[in-house]
Design an enzyme around this catalytic site. Structure first.
Site, mmCIF file in Angstrom:
data_model
loop_
_atom_site.group_PDB
_atom_site.id
_atom_site.type_symbol
_atom_site.label_atom_id
_atom_site.label_comp_id
_atom_site.label_asym_id
_atom_site.label_seq_id
_atom_site.Cartn_x
_atom_site.Cartn_y
_atom_site.Cartn_z
ATOM 1 N N SER A 123 0.833 -1.196 0.000
ATOM 2 C CA SER A 123 0.000 0.000 0.000
ATOM 3 C C SER A 123 0.876 1.259 0.000
ATOM 4 C CB SER A 123 -0.958 -0.042 1.198
ATOM 5 O OG SER A 123 -1.986 0.909 1.069
ATOM 6 N N ASP A 136 -6.042 -3.344 -2.334
ATOM 7 C CA ASP A 136 -4.916 -3.120 -1.426
ATOM 8 C C ASP A 136 -4.309 -4.423 -0.892
ATOM 9 O OD1 ASP A 136 -3.286 -2.306 0.779
ATOM 10 O OD2 ASP A 136 -4.487 -0.497 0.983
#
Length: 311
Positions: free
Chosen positions: A43, A173
């Site tokens: 991320s 993510d």
């Protein structure tokens, strides 16, 4: 000796590891990526890993967060409320524009360092990990646009929209399964790269942490209304500890250095730019304390040049 750098996910809290690395760089007078053989990030940590691999200094990465963070997490107040009913809290356009201004048209294969960047495939529920061509069988990912890789690892559910690959695969993510990627980094090093486990030195950077807070849930059999808002916090703590434990079990325990200071849970949020200056200060302070050990373990000489198998 093989040196590994891993960086957690955490939204705008990526300012902390960026500031930490920038402070170390300021002390050594050169880009810290030169000292690592493998960089793994999830991320916001994936964005930092990509930037380091593509030659940006940690100071430039920190400036990226300072300049673009408030625009990325500004959003629309109406959309923020609607995220509970069917839309993401923020548009991905400001993030995409910011990344494009930083990475341009560079591809994952332009990285001068071995990179591992996790995401998740929503089509079949399988993990989806982007990797540089550091093994003969890794013959496709290096062609991927660096901005797209960053957007896919950072597409946090409810915060940013799902990002589809060029072949239509919906990706989100990587923090959904590897927010702290240190365990998978060590597995990559030992299994795919075939590095001896006793040769590994690992620097694992979090984005600040808070004590687990479940209150009545420790002793009272409460239901979904109580647990629903706390589930993500429980999951993230468990995943991080499991990942760190895996890394330490597979290497010599003292070979893994974890930097992730505890702070009050109300102090920072992954989408509140108001905490940037404080996060920057925390990063600089922690780097100042850790620098003697970091210098001794990781900064003796440059890592060997990475030569990809496919170009």
């Amino acid at each position: 000796m093989k040196r590994i750098l891993t960086i957690d996910g955490g939204g705008i809290k990526g300012v902390f590891p960026a500031s930490f690395l920038a402070t170390v760089e300021d002390s050594i007078g050169e880009n810290i990526a030169k000292y690592f053989d493998l960089i793994v990030g999830t991320s916001t940590g994936g964005i930092i890993a990509l930037a380091l691999g593509l030659g940006l200094s940690a100071k430039e990465i920190l400036t990226f967060y300072e300049e673009h963070g408030p625009r990325i997490f500004h959003g629309n107040r109406f959309l923020r409320w609607l995220r509970w009913f069917g839309t993401s809290k923020y548009s991905s356009v400001p993030l995409e524009n910011a990344l494009r201004s930083c990475f341009g048209d560079k591809r994952l294969g332009d990285s001068k360092k071995r990179l591992v960047i996790p995401s998740l495939n929503l089509e079949n529920g399988e993990v989806y990990v982007y990797k540089t061509s550091h093994h003969p069988r890794l013959e496709r990912d290096y062609k991927e646009d660096a901005v797209e890789v960053a957007l896919k690892t950072a597409a946090a559910p409810t915060y940013f929209p799902t990002r589809c690959s060029s072949n239509g695969t919906p990706l989100i993510d990587g923090g959904t399964w590897a927010n702290n990627p240190v365990g998978m980094a060590v597995v990559e090093a030992i299994t795919l790269l075939d590095w001896p486990r006793n040769s590994l030195k690992v620097l694992s950077l979090g984005c600040t942490n808070s004590p687990l807070n479940v209150n009545w849930g420790r002793n009272v059999p409460l239901g979904s209304l109580y647990w629903a808002p706390k589930f993500v916090d429980v999951f993230m703590h468990a995943q991080s500890h499991a990942s760190l434990g895996t890394a330490k079990l597979l290497t010599e325990r003292k070979s893994v250095i974890r930097i992730d200071p505890l702070v009050d849970r109300k102090k920072f949020s992954l989408d509140k730019p108001s905490g940037i200056n404080s996060l920057k200060g925390y990063g600089a302070s922690e780097a100042r304390k850790a620098l003697p050990e970091i210098r001794k373990v990781f900064l003796g000489n440059h890592a060997e040049q990475f030569v990809p198998f496919h170009k």
